[in-house]
Structures are given as C-alpha cells and as structure tokens.
Enzyme design. Structure first.
Site, PDB file in Angstrom:
ATOM      1  N   SER A 263       0.778  -1.241   0.000  1.00 52.16           N
ATOM      2  CA  SER A 263       0.000   0.000   0.000  1.00 52.16           C
ATOM      3  C   SER A 263       0.808   1.289   0.000  1.00 52.16           C
ATOM      4  O   SER A 263       0.286   2.331  -0.368  1.00 52.16           O
ATOM      5  CB  SER A 263      -0.914   0.014   1.224  1.00 52.16           C
ATOM      6  OG  SER A 263      -0.135   0.017   2.396  1.00 52.16           O
ATOM      7  N   ALA A 264       2.053   1.237   0.462  1.00 49.66           N
ATOM      8  CA  ALA A 264       2.788   2.489   0.689  1.00 49.66           C
ATOM      9  C   ALA A 264       3.244   3.108  -0.629  1.00 49.66           C
ATOM     10  O   ALA A 264       3.590   2.382  -1.562  1.00 49.66           O
ATOM     11  CB  ALA A 264       3.988   2.221   1.581  1.00 49.66           C
ATOM     12  N   GLY A 266       0.577   5.004  -0.167  1.00 58.45           N
ATOM     13  CA  GLY A 266      -0.837   5.118   0.207  1.00 58.45           C
ATOM     14  C   GLY A 266      -1.722   5.868  -0.767  1.00 58.45           C
ATOM     15  O   GLY A 266      -2.885   6.137  -0.463  1.00 58.45           O
ATOM     16  N   GLY A 267      -1.187   6.198  -1.957  1.00 54.67           N
ATOM     17  CA  GLY A 267      -1.996   6.922  -2.949  1.00 54.67           C
ATOM     18  C   GLY A 267      -3.292   6.184  -3.270  1.00 54.67           C
ATOM     19  O   GLY A 267      -4.362   6.790  -3.349  1.00 54.67           O
ATOM     20  N   LYS A 268      -3.166   4.864  -3.423  1.00 54.86           N
ATOM     21  CA  LYS A 268      -4.363   4.105  -3.802  1.00 54.86           C
ATOM     22  C   LYS A 268      -5.203   3.760  -2.578  1.00 54.86           C
ATOM     23  O   LYS A 268      -6.427   3.704  -2.659  1.00 54.86           O
ATOM     24  CB  LYS A 268      -3.962   2.858  -4.586  1.00 54.86           C
ATOM     25  CG  LYS A 268      -3.236   3.223  -5.870  1.00 54.86           C
ATOM     26  CD  LYS A 268      -2.885   2.059  -6.730  1.00 54.86           C
ATOM     27  CE  LYS A 268      -1.966   2.493  -7.862  1.00 54.86           C
ATOM     28  NZ  LYS A 268      -0.592   2.850  -7.425  1.00 54.86           N
ATOM     29  N   CYS A 385       3.371  -0.711 -12.213  1.00 52.21           N
ATOM     30  CA  CYS A 385       3.756   0.469 -12.996  1.00 52.21           C
ATOM     31  C   CYS A 385       4.924   0.078 -13.894  1.00 52.21           C
ATOM     32  O   CYS A 385       5.987   0.673 -13.869  1.00 52.21           O
ATOM     33  CB  CYS A 385       4.103   1.659 -12.098  1.00 52.21           C
ATOM     34  SG  CYS A 385       5.399   1.344 -10.917  1.00 52.21           S
TER      35      CYS A 385
HETATM   36  C1  LIG Z   1       4.191   0.035  -6.355  1.00 53.43           C
HETATM   37  S1  LIG Z   1       4.523   0.277  -4.696  1.00 53.43           S
HETATM   38  C2  LIG Z   1       2.921   0.531  -4.017  1.00 53.43           C
HETATM   39  C3  LIG Z   1       2.362   1.898  -4.272  1.00 53.43           C
HETATM   40  C4  LIG Z   1       1.077   2.125  -3.517  1.00 53.43           C
HETATM   41  N1  LIG Z   1       0.090   1.127  -3.799  1.00 53.43           N
HETATM   42  C5  LIG Z   1       0.489   3.489  -3.806  1.00 53.43           C
HETATM   43  O1  LIG Z   1      -0.381   3.611  -4.657  1.00 53.43           O
HETATM   44  O2  LIG Z   1       0.900   4.465  -3.160  1.00 53.43           O
HETATM   45  C6  LIG Z   1       4.900  -1.319  -4.122  1.00 53.43           C
HETATM   46  C7  LIG Z   1       5.053  -1.438  -2.637  1.00 53.43           C
HETATM   47  O3  LIG Z   1       5.299  -2.805  -2.326  1.00 53.43           O
HETATM   48  C8  LIG Z   1       6.069  -2.839  -1.155  1.00 53.43           C
HETATM   49  N2  LIG Z   1       6.671  -4.187  -1.029  1.00 53.43           N
HETATM   50  C9  LIG Z   1       7.809  -4.637  -1.583  1.00 53.43           C
HETATM   51  N3  LIG Z   1       8.048  -5.911  -1.212  1.00 53.43           N
HETATM   52  C10 LIG Z   1       7.022  -6.267  -0.418  1.00 53.43           C
HETATM   53  C11 LIG Z   1       6.708  -7.452   0.310  1.00 53.43           C
HETATM   54  N4  LIG Z   1       7.517  -8.520   0.262  1.00 53.43           N
HETATM   55  N5  LIG Z   1       5.595  -7.454   1.080  1.00 53.43           N
HETATM   56  C12 LIG Z   1       4.794  -6.366   1.155  1.00 53.43           C
HETATM   57  N6  LIG Z   1       5.036  -5.213   0.479  1.00 53.43           N
HETATM   58  C13 LIG Z   1       6.137  -5.169  -0.291  1.00 53.43           C
HETATM   59  C14 LIG Z   1       7.059  -1.704  -1.336  1.00 53.43           C
HETATM   60  O4  LIG Z   1       7.560  -1.277  -0.084  1.00 53.43           O
HETATM   61  C15 LIG Z   1       6.213  -0.646  -2.035  1.00 53.43           C
HETATM   62  O5  LIG Z   1       5.733   0.290  -1.114  1.00 53.43           O
END
Ligand SMILES: C[S@@+](CC[C@H](N)C(=O)[O-])C[C@H]1O[C@@H](n2cnc3c(N)ncnc32)[C@H](O)[C@@H]1O
Length: 453
Positions: A263-264, A266-268, A385
């Site tokens: 989620s981070a 957090g935009g979505k 993305c």
């Molecule tokens: C594309 S970003 C998400 C962007 C977010 N959905 C937004 O819209 O703001 C992918 C996220 O996956 C997280 N991530 C990477 N490996 C992960 C794991 N093994 N388990 C959970 N989250 C993970 C990263 O920290 C990153 O924040």
C-alpha cells in the site's frame, strides 16, 4: 558548495545516483540544504539532474564522437561533468553554449579536477563545433541504434521494445519516456468536487484542466508561484492519472472489507477509502514500517477513516488475517518500474533482465499469499507500474495455473466507454504515455474468485 550553484548541486546528485542513490530523494535533500537558492536555479538544477539521466544514451553517443578514449575509460566524475556540459550545449536553449562550457570547466576546477579541465574544455568545444555532423542513427535504417543512441534506451530494453511494439511505436514510447511527465493531482472527493478544486486552483493563479479519464484528476498546465490551495486541509493527493484508474478498477463499495496488500505510500489506499465514502474497512500492508507510516500520514491529511495499517512481508502468509474475509484485494506490486521511467530516470541504467525475473518471482509469491484472503465471489486486482511481459501476463498466467479458482475478468464492460482505448484485447489495462495523454505506463488485471469454492 556554493549554495547558489545549480550545476554543482546537479553534479553532487548525479554522483550520489552513481553510488546507488535515487535521483528524486537525493535531489530533494540537496535542494532542502540550499533554502536560499533562487527558484530559477532550483529549476535549472532539477532539469540538469533529470535531463542528464533521461538523455544519457544520447549524450554519451554525442560525446564519444569527440573523445579520444572510450567513455567507459573516463573517470566517472569527469564523465558526469562532460554529460552536464553536453546536456546544456545540446538540449538547453536558455544557456548559451560557450557559457555552458565555461561553467563546466570552472566547476571541474572547484571540484579539484584542475588536471581534467583541458580535456573537458577540448571535448565540449569540439562538440559545439561538430554538433551538426553527429551521425545520429537513422530511425528507418537503424531503428535499434535510434532507440539506443537517439532516444537513450539501454540496449536490452531497446531490443525488447522493438520486438514487442515495432519501430515506430517503440520510438514514440521511448520519446515519451525521455520527456517530462505531466503534473497531476487527485482531488480528494471526501472534501469536495473536482470542479470546486479547479476553481480554487484558478483563484490561486494556477492553470489546470480536468484529466481525460480519471473523474477526479486534475492536470496542472501552468503553475503560479503561489502554493497549491488546500494542502493542509487535504484537498488533493499528487498522483499520476494512470495510478488513479486502479482504485476504480478495484471498485470498492461502502460497507466492504478491502485489503491493499502493497500500500505504501498510500496513494491508492486513500483513493479506495474516498471511493467507498469512508465507509469501507481497509487493511493496508507494506513491507517497510517507515513506509507504512506514510500511509498513516496520508490518511490523516486526507481525512480518510477506516484504514488499519501493518508492516508485513507478504512473501510470508499473513496468518493474522482470516482466510476468505476480504471482498476485494489490491496487489499493487513492487515491480521493475519501467512504466515510470520519466519519474525515476536512473532506473533505466540500473535494471537488467535479471531484475525482471527476480521481480516476477516476488510478485508471484505475494499473489499466492493473498489469494486465500479473497472471499468466494470476491475480486483481486493485480497492478504494476511497468510494461514487461514477464511481470504482467507471465506472472499472471503462472498464478492462474496454481490458483484455478480465480478467473480473469474483462475490464471493458465494467468501465466507462471512453476508457475502451486503455485496454488490451484481453480486457487488461495497459496505459502508455504516448497514446493516452501522457499517462504513466501501467498494467492492471482484475480476477474473480469463483463463488462457493
Ligand atoms: C508500487 S509500490 C505501491 C504503491 C502504492 N500502492 C500506492 O499507490 O501508493 C509497491 C510497494 O510494495 C512494497 N513491497 C515490496 N516488497 C514487499 C513485500 N515482500 N511485502 C509487502 N510489500 C512489499 C514496497 O515497499 C512498495 O511500497
């Protein structure tokens, strides 16, 4: 560092990127250390950092014509100075070419590279004289060379795009990816409407227009010096239009339980909460605790309620969540990020085919670990993305082979007719900057778990 020197600041950031730093974070930190810097110089520093990283292939091709030794043998600090100088000579109208050379040589001197000043001066002056004779590869006769040297794609990516999209389409995509992305905001509909916010922007002197597809998106076409209105009150979230489409594809409704698995920042997550009118229960996970805090801060700023957060590595099953307890799950997975090359231009020089394989394996593992959480009849959206086949259709095909109780849904009948051009012939979202008004390149597919299994 002279606090007011944009070229030195750009050089420092480029050196940090060379050592593994991220351009956006390094640049923000460097600019924050120079609060007194003139806004035009801040703009120049930003343009130099992003421009050099986006156009590196092109700059190197030009420099190689005038350098007596191979560029790979040139010391990296000197090479970065040459790229900075070449960018100003070849791409920036606002800096006269002789001034660009003079500034680059002076910067080399300040950096203690006195011994390289003659070398740098000679190459950049030869570049000014010989600019018109650079043998740029002809797009028709040598499309691969054009993608690599004219449009700055690394060789492996140029080959891949040429094979998948053909010469013209690959060139249009590469050109778009070497440019500046539009600046878009998602209006927080928990606060008010897009029209209201457009009015607020206009009143503050900004020029903006509604985005074409996302119903709550705004694209800034000319920014005034005044800050954006409604920041502290949570009126908007900076977000690309493609990213705004994803929560719509998930389709959360009030009263539902939703998992946002990656989620981070957090935009979505906050978009999902807004679309469900703050009446959904959203669980937001992410690997990194410090990134989970960004989701919490965003939710607070935007006034989103019903969001529970937790740091969790989804390569392990989240045993604390009850199987079958979510109406909808979003996996906005970590990926190679090739769809956002404009925003993270260093990626194109860092990623290789091996990274794509590694990401695809990670995505498969995350999908497996959330699959059991979707209730029978529930929805799973997988979004990225990026635009590689390995991470999109191939990861998906392997997942569906392992999890036969899920089936893909065609997104076209589920979305507004005006969105039809955003989908491929299997009904998956595939946005492209050169085709869809400058949007980032995203992929998204929607699956449904069978009823009653
Ligand atoms: C594309 S970003 C998400 C962007 C977010 N959905 C937004 O819209 O703001 C992918 C996220 O996956 C997280 N991530 C990477 N490996 C992960 C794991 N093994 N388990 C959970 N989250 C993970 C990263 O920290 C990153 O924040």
């Amino acid at each position: 560092m002279k606090p007011s020197d944009p070229r030195q600041l750009a050089f420092t950031v480029l050196s940090q990127v060379e050592e593994g730093g991220f351009a956006d974070l390094s640049l923000d930190a460097a600019l924050a250390r120079c609060p007194g810097m003139d806004p035009r110089d801040r703009g120049l520093a930003t343009e130099l950092v992003y421009g050099v990283l986006r156009q590196r292939g092109r700059l190197d091709f030009a420099l190689a014509r005038f350098c007596s030794k191979q560029l790979s043998k040139v010391e990296s600090r000197v090479l970065n100075l040459l790229r900075l100088g070449a960018y100003q000579v070849l791409m920036l109208d606002r800096v006269p070419a002789p001034a660009a050379v003079h500034e680059t040589v002076e910067l080399a001197r300040r950096l203690g590279l006195e011994r390289a000043t003659g070398f740098i001066n000679g190459i950049l002056r030869a570049l000014i004289r010989g600019e018109g004779q650079i043998p740029w590869p002809d797009p028709a006769a040598d499309p691969l060379g054009h993608l690599q040297h004219g449009l700055s794609l690394p060789a492996w990516l140029a080959r891949d795009w040429l094979r998948r999209y053909g010469a013209q389409e690959a060139a249009a995509l590469a050109e778009a990816m070497a440019g500046q992305p539009p600046f878009c905001l998602r209006v927080n509909t928990l606060k008010g409407s897009r029209d209201q916010y457009l009015e607020m922007l206009r009143a503050a002197g900004h020029q903006a227009e509604p985005t074409v597809y996302a119903p709550e998106g705004v694209r800034l076409t000319a920014r005034a010096a005044a800050p954006l209105p409604g920041d502290a009150a949570g009126w908007y979230q900076v977000q690309d239009e493609a990213s705004m489409l994803i929560a719509h594809l998930l389709g959360a409704r009030p009263g539902e339980r939703i998992l946002d698995a990656c989620s981070a920042p957090g935009g979505k997550t906050t978009h999902i909460a807004a679309l469900a009118e703050n009446r959904a229960g959203v669980v937001a996970l992410d690997l990194h605790p410090q990134r989970v805090r960004l989701v919490e801060e965003g939710a607070r700023r935007l006034g989103c309620r019903g969001i529970e957060t937790r740091a969790w590595d989804l390569t392990r099953p989240p045993a604390f969540l009850e199987p079958g307890s979510f109406d909808r799950v979003l996996v906005d997975a970590p990926c190679s990020g090739l769809g956002v090359l404009r925003r993270n231009p260093e990626i194109r020089w860092r990623r290789g085919a091996g990274d794509i394989k590694r990401m695809a394996a990670l995505q498969g593992s995350i999908l497996d670990n959330v699959a059991a959480l979707v209730r029978p009849g529930g929805v799973l959206v997988y979004s990225l993305c990026t635009l590689t086949e390995a991470e999109s259709e191939e990861t998906l095909a392997r997942f569906l082979a392992r999890q036969p109780r899920f089936a893909r849904e065609d997104l076209r009948p589920l979305t507004p007719p005006g969105w039809a051009e955003l989908f491929d012939d299997q009904g998956a979202l595939r946005s492209f900057p050169h085709r869809h008004g400058g949007m980032d390149a995203f992929y998204a597919v929607r699956l449904r778990r069978q009823q009653g299994d």
